[in-house]
Scaffold this motif. Structure first.
Motif, PDB file in Angstrom:
ATOM      1  N   VAL A  78       0.852  -1.192   0.000  1.00 19.06           N
ATOM      2  CA  VAL A  78       0.000   0.000   0.000  1.00 19.06           C
ATOM      3  C   VAL A  78       0.885   1.238   0.000  1.00 19.06           C
ATOM      4  CG1 VAL A  78      -1.709   1.324   1.298  1.00 19.06           C
ATOM      5  CG2 VAL A  78      -1.892  -1.167   1.173  1.00 19.06           C
ATOM      6  N   GLU A  79       0.786   2.032  -1.062  1.00 21.81           N
ATOM      7  CA  GLU A  79       1.564   3.263  -1.173  1.00 21.81           C
ATOM      8  C   GLU A  79       0.672   4.496  -1.225  1.00 21.81           C
ATOM      9  OE1 GLU A  79       4.085   2.928  -4.544  1.00 21.81           O
ATOM     10  OE2 GLU A  79       5.053   1.068  -3.873  1.00 21.81           O
ATOM     11  N   THR A  80      -0.539   4.353  -1.754  1.00 21.82           N
ATOM     12  CA  THR A  80      -1.469   5.474  -1.863  1.00 21.82           C
ATOM     13  C   THR A  80      -2.752   5.142  -1.113  1.00 21.82           C
ATOM     14  OG1 THR A  80      -2.661   4.741  -3.847  1.00 21.82           O
ATOM     15  CG2 THR A  80      -0.557   5.888  -4.179  1.00 21.82           C
ATOM     16  N   TYR A  81      -3.555   6.165  -0.887  1.00 23.68           N
ATOM     17  CA  TYR A  81      -4.802   5.972  -0.150  1.00 23.68           C
ATOM     18  C   TYR A  81      -5.753   5.031  -0.877  1.00 23.68           C
ATOM     19  CZ  TYR A  81      -8.820   7.222   2.727  1.00 23.68           C
ATOM     20  OH  TYR A  81      -9.895   7.171   3.571  1.00 23.68           O
ATOM     21  N   ASP A  82      -5.823   5.138  -2.203  1.00 17.74           N
ATOM     22  CA  ASP A  82      -6.718   4.279  -2.968  1.00 17.74           C
ATOM     23  C   ASP A  82      -6.308   2.810  -2.906  1.00 17.74           C
ATOM     24  OD1 ASP A  82      -8.749   6.023  -4.207  1.00 17.74           O
ATOM     25  OD2 ASP A  82      -7.025   6.997  -5.121  1.00 17.74           O
ATOM     26  N   ASP A  83      -5.030   2.549  -2.669  1.00 19.20           N
ATOM     27  CA  ASP A  83      -4.572   1.161  -2.570  1.00 19.20           C
ATOM     28  C   ASP A  83      -5.283   0.403  -1.456  1.00 19.20           C
ATOM     29  OD1 ASP A  83      -2.844   1.872  -4.563  1.00 19.20           O
ATOM     30  OD2 ASP A  83      -1.015   1.745  -3.351  1.00 19.20           O
ATOM     31  N   LEU A  84      -5.692   1.124  -0.411  1.00 16.21           N
ATOM     32  CA  LEU A  84      -6.340   0.485   0.733  1.00 16.21           C
ATOM     33  C   LEU A  84      -7.652  -0.196   0.359  1.00 16.21           C
ATOM     34  CD1 LEU A  84      -5.916   3.216   3.497  1.00 16.21           C
ATOM     35  CD2 LEU A  84      -4.808   0.983   3.454  1.00 16.21           C
ATOM     36  N   PHE A  85      -8.297   0.262  -0.718  1.00 18.23           N
ATOM     37  CA  PHE A  85      -9.655  -0.172  -1.019  1.00 18.23           C
ATOM     38  C   PHE A  85      -9.725  -1.195  -2.152  1.00 18.23           C
ATOM     39  CE2 PHE A  85      -9.826   3.861   1.077  1.00 18.23           C
ATOM     40  CZ  PHE A  85     -10.886   3.737   1.961  1.00 18.23           C
ATOM     41  N   LEU A  86      -8.577  -1.752  -2.533  1.00 20.82           N
ATOM     42  CA  LEU A  86      -8.547  -2.690  -3.655  1.00 20.82           C
ATOM     43  C   LEU A  86      -9.493  -3.865  -3.444  1.00 20.82           C
ATOM     44  CD1 LEU A  86      -7.235  -3.603  -6.342  1.00 20.82           C
ATOM     45  CD2 LEU A  86      -5.492  -4.773  -4.967  1.00 20.82           C
ATOM     46  N   SER A  91     -17.820  -6.173  -5.788  1.00 17.15           N
ATOM     47  CA  SER A  91     -17.787  -6.443  -7.230  1.00 17.15           C
ATOM     48  C   SER A  91     -16.410  -6.901  -7.697  1.00 17.15           C
ATOM     49  CB  SER A  91     -18.195  -5.191  -8.010  1.00 17.15           C
ATOM     50  OG  SER A  91     -17.315  -4.115  -7.713  1.00 17.15           O
ATOM     51  N   HIS A  92     -15.356  -6.562  -6.949  1.00 14.64           N
ATOM     52  CA  HIS A  92     -13.979  -6.950  -7.256  1.00 14.64           C
ATOM     53  C   HIS A  92     -13.651  -6.713  -8.734  1.00 14.64           C
ATOM     54  CE1 HIS A  92     -13.479  -8.349  -3.252  1.00 14.64           C
ATOM     55  NE2 HIS A  92     -14.368  -9.316  -3.361  1.00 14.64           N
ATOM     56  N   LYS A 138     -10.184 -20.629  -4.033  1.00 14.65           N
ATOM     57  CA  LYS A 138     -10.252 -20.525  -2.582  1.00 14.65           C
ATOM     58  C   LYS A 138     -10.826 -19.157  -2.207  1.00 14.65           C
ATOM     59  CE  LYS A 138      -6.328 -23.592  -1.669  1.00 14.65           C
ATOM     60  NZ  LYS A 138      -5.000 -23.723  -1.014  1.00 14.65           N
ATOM     61  N   TRP A 139     -11.460 -19.099  -1.044  1.00  9.80           N
ATOM     62  CA  TRP A 139     -12.087 -17.856  -0.598  1.00  9.80           C
ATOM     63  C   TRP A 139     -11.378 -17.292   0.624  1.00  9.80           C
ATOM     64  CZ3 TRP A 139     -15.666 -14.936  -2.998  1.00  9.80           C
ATOM     65  CH2 TRP A 139     -16.314 -15.512  -4.100  1.00  9.80           C
ATOM     66  N   TYR A 140     -11.300 -15.956   0.639  1.00  8.31           N
ATOM     67  CA  TYR A 140     -10.602 -15.237   1.694  1.00  8.31           C
ATOM     68  C   TYR A 140     -11.515 -14.170   2.287  1.00  8.31           C
ATOM     69  CZ  TYR A 140      -6.608 -17.496  -0.488  1.00  8.31           C
ATOM     70  OH  TYR A 140      -5.751 -18.437  -1.000  1.00  8.31           O
ATOM     71  N   ILE A 141     -11.137 -13.690   3.459  1.00  9.56           N
ATOM     72  CA  ILE A 141     -11.864 -12.614   4.136  1.00  9.56           C
ATOM     73  C   ILE A 141     -10.890 -11.473   4.361  1.00  9.56           C
ATOM     74  CG2 ILE A 141     -13.129 -11.932   6.215  1.00  9.56           C
ATOM     75  CD1 ILE A 141     -13.862 -14.920   6.553  1.00  9.56           C
ATOM     76  N   ASN A 142     -11.238 -10.290   3.852  1.00 13.64           N
ATOM     77  CA  ASN A 142     -10.378  -9.110   3.963  1.00 13.64           C
ATOM     78  C   ASN A 142     -10.994  -8.111   4.932  1.00 13.64           C
ATOM     79  OD1 ASN A 142      -9.892  -6.127   2.958  1.00 13.64           O
ATOM     80  ND2 ASN A 142      -8.105  -7.297   2.311  1.00 13.64           N
ATOM     81  N   ALA A 143     -10.202  -7.667   5.899  1.00 15.07           N
ATOM     82  CA  ALA A 143     -10.689  -6.688   6.876  1.00 15.07           C
ATOM     83  C   ALA A 143      -9.527  -5.820   7.327  1.00 15.07           C
ATOM     84  CB  ALA A 143     -11.320  -7.389   8.080  1.00 15.07           C
ATOM     85  N   TYR A 144      -9.846  -4.731   8.018  1.00 13.13           N
ATOM     86  CA  TYR A 144      -8.783  -3.941   8.632  1.00 13.13           C
ATOM     87  C   TYR A 144      -9.164  -3.591  10.061  1.00 13.13           C
ATOM     88  CZ  TYR A 144     -11.511   0.273   7.328  1.00 13.13           C
ATOM     89  OH  TYR A 144     -12.496   1.222   7.169  1.00 13.13           O
ATOM     90  N   LEU A 145      -8.136  -3.409  10.874  1.00 10.37           N
ATOM     91  CA  LEU A 145      -8.294  -3.114  12.294  1.00 10.37           C
ATOM     92  C   LEU A 145      -7.711  -1.739  12.595  1.00 10.37           C
ATOM     93  CD1 LEU A 145      -7.001  -6.547  13.667  1.00 10.37           C
ATOM     94  CD2 LEU A 145      -9.373  -5.924  13.173  1.00 10.37           C
ATOM     95  N   HIS A 146      -8.341  -1.048  13.526  1.00  7.23           N
ATOM     96  CA  HIS A 146      -7.853   0.253  13.981  1.00  7.23           C
ATOM     97  C   HIS A 146      -7.953   0.277  15.497  1.00  7.23           C
ATOM     98  CE1 HIS A 146      -7.196   4.508  14.447  1.00  7.23           C
ATOM     99  NE2 HIS A 146      -8.398   4.675  14.971  1.00  7.23           N
ATOM    100  N   ALA A 147      -7.046   0.978  16.144  1.00  9.69           N
ATOM    101  CA  ALA A 147      -7.053   1.066  17.603  1.00  9.69           C
ATOM    102  C   ALA A 147      -7.034   2.527  18.026  1.00  9.69           C
ATOM    103  CB  ALA A 147      -5.851   0.333  18.191  1.00  9.69           C
ATOM    104  N   ASP A 148      -7.690   2.820  19.149  1.00 15.57           N
ATOM    105  CA  ASP A 148      -7.700   4.196  19.646  1.00 15.57           C
ATOM    106  C   ASP A 148      -6.573   4.440  20.647  1.00 15.57           C
ATOM    107  OD1 ASP A 148      -8.563   2.920  21.950  1.00 15.57           O
ATOM    108  OD2 ASP A 148     -10.646   3.564  21.751  1.00 15.57           O
TER     109      ASP A 148
END
Length: 233
Positions: A78-86, A91-92, A138-148
């Motif tokens: 990930v280098e740019t902000y849009d990369d995060l949403f690939l 619809s992929h 094969k199927w995968y699950i993509n998520a992201y975590l954030h902490a306060d």
């Protein structure tokens, strides 16, 4: 510094639950079985998007280009902000046009004890003259975590491996293995608008707040991240 941790899990058993995503609440519940309460209560999790482990090509707005084998099975840099949403749109659009996109992006349904379950892999037949007689996705699950709290991330891989999501977990359904994870600093990303022509505007505040970005075809439809238990003052 605003850090998020991207996570990619591989389904190892069929999943009985929401047909379009694994809720952030379900991810938080699974993490709660692995983490101390003092760590868990500072976490927030996005919804987990189902991703097919197929060949793909990076879209125009991505910092990388070209075709990559099994693009859906890992986490590109990930280098740019849009990369995060690939991997975050169901619809992929990165799937190759030369392959049956809609079929490859559709879960096989198997009935388990009267419950419809999403198969952890899809097996498709191929023409008789093809080199191989079947193709397995094969199927995968993509998520992201954030902490306060700044010292919570990065979560150790041992805490992310072997999580279970969905129903009938005591029978082994919904079990996963950790396929990939990486941590990024939102402040260090490239937010240049040259890569974002025609893309729905996003802001760093949206990610900090845990709000996903609506697809262009459905403006105003946001995906809300679900966090840990409410704390008393």
């Amino acid at each position: 510094m605003t850090r998020i941790q991207q996570v990619q899990w591989e389904l190892e058993m069929d999943y009985i639950g929401h047909p379009y995503y694994v809720s952030g609440n379900a991810i938080m519940h699974a993490l709660g079985q692995q983490l101390p309460h003092d760590v868990h209560r500072h976490l927030n999790a996005s919804h987990g998007v189902f991703v097919p482990g197929q060949f793909g090509t990076f879209p125009e707005e991505h910092s990388q280009s070209g075709i990559r084998p099994y693009l859906g099975s890992g986490l590109p840099d990930v280098e740019t902000y849009d990369d995060l949403f690939l991997m975050r749109q169901a619809s992929h659009s990165w799937l190759l046009d030369s392959r049956p996109r809609d079929a490859l992006n559709t879960h096989d349904i198997r009935v388990q004890s009267g419950h419809p379950a999403l198969s952890h892999k899809t097996i498709m037949g191929k023409p008789d003259d093809a080199r191989k007689q079947q193709q397995t996705t094969k199927w995968y699950i993509n998520a992201y975590l954030h902490a306060d709290r700044n010292d919570v991330l990065t979560l150790d891989e041992s805490a992310l491996d072997g999580l279970q999501f969905g129903g009938k977990r005591n029978y082994g359904y919904g079990i996963t293995r950790l396929k990939d994870t990486q941590v990024g600093d939102l402040e260090a990303l490239d937010y240049s608008p040259r890569r974002r022509r025609g893309i729905h505007p996003r802001t760093r505040d949206a990610v900090r707040a845990g709000v996903g970005v609506p697809e262009r075809s459905r403006p105003g439809r946001a995906v809300v991240v679900e966090g840990g238990p409410t704390r008393s003052p």
